[in-house]
Motif scaffolding. Sequence first.
Motif, PDB file in Angstrom:
ATOM      1  N   TRP A  72      52.797  21.394 -59.058  1.00 13.28           N
ATOM      2  CA  TRP A  72      52.408  22.971 -58.906  1.00 13.28           C
ATOM      3  C   TRP A  72      50.820  22.967 -59.750  1.00 13.28           C
ATOM      4  CZ3 TRP A  72      55.531  24.470 -55.828  1.00 13.28           C
ATOM      5  CH2 TRP A  72      56.950  24.081 -55.835  1.00 13.28           C
ATOM      6  N   PHE A  73      51.008  22.245 -60.795  1.00 16.65           N
ATOM      7  CA  PHE A  73      49.458  22.060 -61.510  1.00 16.65           C
ATOM      8  C   PHE A  73      48.200  21.921 -60.590  1.00 16.65           C
ATOM      9  CE2 PHE A  73      46.278  20.376 -64.386  1.00 16.65           C
ATOM     10  CZ  PHE A  73      46.327  21.263 -65.489  1.00 16.65           C
ATOM     11  N   HIS A  74      48.170  20.637 -59.769  1.00 23.48           N
ATOM     12  CA  HIS A  74      47.287  20.456 -58.994  1.00 23.48           C
ATOM     13  C   HIS A  74      46.834  21.626 -57.900  1.00 23.48           C
ATOM     14  CE1 HIS A  74      48.131  16.418 -60.912  1.00 23.48           C
ATOM     15  NE2 HIS A  74      46.813  16.514 -60.845  1.00 23.48           N
ATOM     16  N   ALA A  75      48.016  22.078 -57.490  1.00 25.21           N
ATOM     17  CA  ALA A  75      47.828  23.199 -56.380  1.00 25.21           C
ATOM     18  C   ALA A  75      47.014  24.358 -57.033  1.00 25.21           C
ATOM     19  CB  ALA A  75      49.324  23.797 -56.076  1.00 25.21           C
ATOM     20  N   CYS A 103      47.864  31.472 -61.559  1.00 24.59           N
ATOM     21  CA  CYS A 103      48.530  31.892 -62.644  1.00 24.59           C
ATOM     22  C   CYS A 103      50.123  31.476 -62.340  1.00 24.59           C
ATOM     23  CB  CYS A 103      48.452  33.352 -62.922  1.00 24.59           C
ATOM     24  SG  CYS A 103      49.489  33.996 -64.279  1.00 24.59           S
ATOM     25  N   HIS A 104      50.577  31.836 -61.256  1.00 22.03           N
ATOM     26  CA  HIS A 104      52.218  31.656 -60.768  1.00 22.03           C
ATOM     27  C   HIS A 104      52.423  30.142 -61.010  1.00 22.03           C
ATOM     28  CE1 HIS A 104      56.100  32.402 -59.063  1.00 22.03           C
ATOM     29  NE2 HIS A 104      55.614  31.564 -58.279  1.00 22.03           N
ATOM     30  N   LEU A 105      51.457  29.479 -60.272  1.00 17.55           N
ATOM     31  CA  LEU A 105      51.761  27.948 -60.199  1.00 17.55           C
ATOM     32  C   LEU A 105      51.798  27.260 -61.609  1.00 17.55           C
ATOM     33  CD1 LEU A 105      49.749  27.167 -56.980  1.00 17.55           C
ATOM     34  CD2 LEU A 105      52.326  27.093 -57.167  1.00 17.55           C
ATOM     35  N   TYR A 106      50.750  27.670 -62.280  1.00 21.94           N
ATOM     36  CA  TYR A 106      50.539  27.331 -63.803  1.00 21.94           C
ATOM     37  C   TYR A 106      52.065  27.594 -64.563  1.00 21.94           C
ATOM     38  CZ  TYR A 106      45.853  25.810 -63.469  1.00 21.94           C
ATOM     39  OH  TYR A 106      44.439  25.049 -63.489  1.00 21.94           O
ATOM     40  N   PRO A 112      51.611  27.844 -69.646  1.00 24.55           N
ATOM     41  CA  PRO A 112      51.192  29.281 -69.833  1.00 24.55           C
ATOM     42  C   PRO A 112      49.647  29.633 -70.407  1.00 24.55           C
ATOM     43  CG  PRO A 112      52.665  28.699 -71.571  1.00 24.55           C
ATOM     44  CD  PRO A 112      52.933  27.695 -70.767  1.00 24.55           C
ATOM     45  N   GLU A 113      49.420  28.737 -71.134  1.00 29.07           N
ATOM     46  CA  GLU A 113      47.841  28.747 -71.689  1.00 29.07           C
ATOM     47  C   GLU A 113      47.024  28.685 -70.413  1.00 29.07           C
ATOM     48  OE1 GLU A 113      50.048  26.332 -72.672  1.00 29.07           O
ATOM     49  OE2 GLU A 113      50.632  26.813 -74.566  1.00 29.07           O
ATOM     50  N   VAL A 144      51.377  37.314 -69.946  1.00 34.01           N
ATOM     51  CA  VAL A 144      51.796  35.811 -69.998  1.00 34.01           C
ATOM     52  C   VAL A 144      51.634  35.455 -71.314  1.00 34.01           C
ATOM     53  CG1 VAL A 144      50.714  33.577 -69.474  1.00 34.01           C
ATOM     54  CG2 VAL A 144      50.955  35.517 -67.593  1.00 34.01           C
ATOM     55  N   VAL A 145      50.812  35.730 -72.354  1.00 35.70           N
ATOM     56  CA  VAL A 145      50.818  35.222 -73.548  1.00 35.70           C
ATOM     57  C   VAL A 145      51.660  35.689 -74.546  1.00 35.70           C
ATOM     58  CG1 VAL A 145      48.487  34.336 -73.295  1.00 35.70           C
ATOM     59  CG2 VAL A 145      48.888  36.312 -74.538  1.00 35.70           C
TER      60      VAL A 145
END
Length: 308
Positions: A72-75, A103-106, A112-113, A144-145
Amino acid sequence: MISTKKIEEGQELIRQAEKSLKTSLLKWRPDYEVAADEYQKAATCFRLAKSYDQCKDCFHKAADCHKQARSWFHAAKCYEQIILILKETNNLTQVEEFANRACHLYQQHGSPESAASALDKAAKVLEANSPEAALRLYQHAIEVVMNEDSTRQAAEYASKISRLMVKLGMYDQAADALRREIGLNQQTESYGAIGRLAVVLVLVQLARGDNVAAEKAFKEWGNCCDVQEVQTLEMLLQAFDDEDPDAAKQALASPFIRSMDVEYSRLARDLPLPKASYKSPNAGNPAPSAGDSAPPTIEDDMEEGGLC
């Protein structure tokens, strides 16, 4: 010549990526990680060749491969690269969409940051030309935060929301946003910031035409203001109460108001001044002179034959 060479290199990398995705009797599963890597290399080639549509397409395919591999992060990083391409080509209509995808993938990855940061960076890209879209992204970022109890970071996004609402003339919503921002600063005991926000809230309430709400804001938060802020607000509110445009103008010319964030200094500059109250030339009803005829009394009418 360099562009042609890079395009050919990129096309060869695409062929390698597509080959990695094929299956056979001896290869049952596509190799998504290898394909994603090849697509990203191809995207870099197309970017150097300024073939931006092909670059964007390769980053999109790389993101799809990363998602298939549950990376997910790399996507999300690929979607952020697409946003940079959209910025570079001044094609901003899809920026909000890809920012929300990133944002959704992170968030899926548990970052969340990074999720909030992706929204923040995209909002900055949109702020000048699409402020409404930027506002939505900042509002998403604060959600988010806040889910992570990051009050200080939330206060930073709240500040951006308040400034943007004032810039857009959304004074009713800005008043609510400022109160929320004050509340967040209370949690971090940032009293100097609260004092400055109290000044802005008074200005916003006056811009709304609600002098009572402006006075209430000063009474509620004025104890956080410094001496100069208190004196300026007292002078400003008194000027509006007295309908004295000259005194209001003098208060709004205060140096610290002019040095506030540009959106707030513009608000002060464009604030409608109170209108001087009209005084009738006959105010005071002076007594009639000796030569003036007094109006007849009831007794006079009765002596002349009654009221009939």
